[in-house]
Design a protein around this motif. Structure first.
Motif, PDB file in Angstrom:
ATOM      1  N   GLN A 280      -1.643  22.331 -17.176  1.00 40.95           N
ATOM      2  CA  GLN A 280      -2.844  22.225 -18.011  1.00 40.95           C
ATOM      3  C   GLN A 280      -3.729  23.477 -17.996  1.00 40.95           C
ATOM      4  O   GLN A 280      -4.644  23.592 -18.810  1.00 40.95           O
ATOM      5  CB  GLN A 280      -3.695  21.008 -17.583  1.00 40.95           C
ATOM      6  N   ASN A 301      -1.740  13.614 -20.509  1.00 38.74           N
ATOM      7  CA  ASN A 301      -3.145  13.573 -20.867  1.00 38.74           C
ATOM      8  C   ASN A 301      -3.785  12.690 -19.814  1.00 38.74           C
ATOM      9  O   ASN A 301      -3.840  11.471 -19.948  1.00 38.74           O
ATOM     10  CB  ASN A 301      -3.329  13.011 -22.276  1.00 38.74           C
ATOM     11  N   GLU A 304      -9.425  10.272 -17.025  1.00 35.10           N
ATOM     12  CA  GLU A 304     -10.678  10.867 -16.591  1.00 35.10           C
ATOM     13  C   GLU A 304     -11.024  10.332 -15.200  1.00 35.10           C
ATOM     14  O   GLU A 304     -10.371   9.428 -14.683  1.00 35.10           O
ATOM     15  CB  GLU A 304     -11.802  10.527 -17.589  1.00 35.10           C
ATOM     16  N   ASP A 305     -12.071  10.876 -14.618  1.00 34.64           N
ATOM     17  CA  ASP A 305     -12.475  10.437 -13.280  1.00 34.64           C
ATOM     18  C   ASP A 305     -12.781   8.945 -13.277  1.00 34.64           C
ATOM     19  O   ASP A 305     -13.386   8.412 -14.210  1.00 34.64           O
ATOM     20  CB  ASP A 305     -13.721  11.207 -12.830  1.00 34.64           C
ATOM     21  N   ARG A 317     -10.266  18.425  -9.968  1.00 39.48           N
ATOM     22  CA  ARG A 317      -9.637  18.089 -11.242  1.00 39.48           C
ATOM     23  C   ARG A 317     -10.324  18.735 -12.444  1.00 39.48           C
ATOM     24  O   ARG A 317      -9.749  18.774 -13.544  1.00 39.48           O
ATOM     25  CB  ARG A 317      -9.640  16.566 -11.438  1.00 39.48           C
ATOM     26  N   LYS A 318     -11.530  19.221 -12.291  1.00 38.08           N
ATOM     27  CA  LYS A 318     -12.299  19.689 -13.439  1.00 38.08           C
ATOM     28  C   LYS A 318     -11.540  20.680 -14.315  1.00 38.08           C
ATOM     29  O   LYS A 318     -11.449  20.486 -15.533  1.00 38.08           O
ATOM     30  CB  LYS A 318     -13.632  20.293 -12.972  1.00 38.08           C
ATOM     31  N   ILE A 321      -8.591  18.847 -16.180  1.00 49.16           N
ATOM     32  CA  ILE A 321      -9.036  17.959 -17.258  1.00 49.16           C
ATOM     33  C   ILE A 321      -9.515  18.775 -18.455  1.00 49.16           C
ATOM     34  O   ILE A 321      -9.207  18.458 -19.612  1.00 49.16           O
ATOM     35  CB  ILE A 321     -10.145  17.016 -16.755  1.00 49.16           C
ATOM     36  N   GLN A 324      -6.365  20.404 -20.407  1.00 50.29           N
ATOM     37  CA  GLN A 324      -5.327  19.647 -21.102  1.00 50.29           C
ATOM     38  C   GLN A 324      -5.584  19.539 -22.613  1.00 50.29           C
ATOM     39  O   GLN A 324      -4.640  19.470 -23.402  1.00 50.29           O
ATOM     40  CB  GLN A 324      -5.147  18.267 -20.483  1.00 50.29           C
TER      41      GLN A 324
END
Length: 448
Positions: A280, A301, A304-305, A317-318, A321, A324
């Motif tokens: 990503q 895809n 989300e958190d 993860r920021k 995310i 992607q």
């Protein structure tokens, strides 16, 4: 005398062949429209004959069949290939982190949890999956033997990770096996190999191949679900990665890598890796390289958190995310070979959303393109395993000679993709390997 013996043997094999053909189950889907896995439109109404575990014929005219064969009236509904998810973790997706760390964890508990999840996955219409790392071999063997219901599984076996890599799941008190001689808990449960240096990587790769891995999963970069490695780090030297590739190629199969960054992915490609998982954070230059060299990008895809997510993981993860939403359309534009998967980890409640995650691709793809990815294209990636594929043959398509992995859908998913996200109500028949596992059309027939 010799002639008589030959005649007797010929008769024996002829009788055996006849007996075997009579044992084959025969099912006809009558008056269905077909999404063949590749086309942008459904076929006109046809009849599809399934004999044993293969599609025998597809015809616009009536098909003559033997008495006792099953007839399924399609009434113009859509017959399509079974869905395929090429990035699942059957064990890690069925267990919470608390369960993974529990002192009560055992191989029996893992099989119990994963077998339940496997049957639920099949009943969501996923007839094939690629397990991207973890303790998978007992479950796969049990499904293949008919003990449990579940999808076809292309197993990777234990992930292979360097020390302090994405597959190093040791707790703080667990010391290095190399220096202290004690395997970590994750290694004991066949979740991962911590392997450093060319020799250890070769051994780990060959161990997985010995147990039946159809491809090898290597950790080539940092991750979001691991405690010690930042997302941006590059893992494994070229020589270490090349060792895994050489060992896999000697067995006629390939290496896929977990990686996000251009640096990690460029090194993996140079080493001969055929498939990148995630990616990503890729840039255009590296995506062009992948397109030119026909390297697969198997991406997701991601969710989300979630409220229960560890704050450290949320922070890591920021960039993934954020990236992607850029990677999918750019990879499509550059004609990179794309595959799709879910990659649910340690949150079993997410598994019920597996079908819904397909709909997230509508931001960048047409309904026909999406259905092609989750059937035909994903099947093409599965068969990259070559001779190590546990199920050699045509998958992800509805055509003569292909495996009979089929879904009868109440409606036209090319017009309304949301039907795919309603498997309980809209998937009327689910067939895997010629066997009907779900039937909402003729519940009174005990043979179904």
């Amino acid at each position: 005398m010799k002639k008589s013996v030959l005649i007797l043997w010929s008769l024996f094999f002829l009788i055996q062949g006849i007996s075997k053909s009579q044992d084959l189950s025969v099912v006809v889907f009558e008056n269905v429209r077909v999404f063949d896995g590749k086309s942008e439109e459904l076929t006109p109404v046809v009849n599809v004959l399934v004999e044993g575990n293969k599609i025998k014929s597809i015809s616009p005219t009536n098909i003559e069949i033997m008495p006792g064969a099953k007839r399924i009236q399609g009434n113009g509904k859509t017959l399509m290939p079974g869905l395929i998810d090429v990035h699942v973790h059957m064990a890690f997706g069925a267990l919470t982190m608390k369960e993974m760390m529990s002192p009560m964890l055992s191989e029996g508990v893992i099989v119990e949890k994963t077998s339940k999840g496997a049957e639920e996955m099949l009943l969501r219409g996923f007839t094939s999956v690629r397990d991207a790392g973890g303790p998978i071999f007992p479950l796969k063997m049990a499904i293949d033997a008919g003990k449990f219901k579940g999808p076809r599984i292309w197993p990777s076996g234990a992930t292979i990770s360097q020390t302090a890599g994405h597959g190093d799941f040791r707790t703080p008190e667990e010391k290095s096996r190399r220096f202290f001689g004690e395997p970590s808990r994750a290694e004991r449960y066949n979740a991962t190999f911590i392997a450093d240096g060319r020799d250890e990587v070769l051994t780990a790769t060959r161990e997985n191949l010995r147990f039946g891995a159809s491809q090898i999963k290597l950790m080539a970069g940092g991750g979001t679900s691991s405690a010690y490695d930042p997302v941006d780090v590059t893992q494994y030297t070229f020589d270490e990665m090349r060792a895994a590739v050489e060992a896999a190629e000697d067995w006629g199969t390939y290496v896929m890598v977990h990686a996000y960054t251009p640096r990690a992915i460029q090194r993996a490609i140079e080493a001969g890796v055929k498939c990148v998982e995630h990616g990503q954070m890729l840039d255009e230059k590296t995506l062009r390289l992948m397109a030119r060299k026909k390297i697969w990008l198997s991406t997701q895809n991601l969710v989300e958190d979630t409220p229960d997510m560890d704050p450290l993981r949320r922070e890591k993860r920021k960039p993934v995310i954020e990236g992607q939403s850029k990677v999918w359309p750019l990879a499509k534009k550059l004609k990179v070979k794309l595959a799709w998967g879910t990659d649910f980890l340690f949150e079993p409640e997410l598994n019920a959303l597996q079908n819904e995650y397909i709909l997230r691709l509508q931001k960048w793809f047409s309904n026909a393109e999406i259905l092609k990815i989750v059937t035909h294209d994903n099947a093409e990636l599965l068969q990259l395993s070559g001779l190590r594929s546990p199920y050699p043959g045509k998958l992800g398509v509805v055509e003569e000679g292909a495996f009979a992995d089929l879904i009868l859908v109440d409606g036209n998913p090319l017009d309304d993709l949301s039907l795919i996200a309603q498997p309980k109500e809209k998937f009327l028949i689910i067939m895997k390997d010629g066997e009907i596992h779900k039937n909402l059309i003729n519940l009174t027939d005990p043979s179904l």
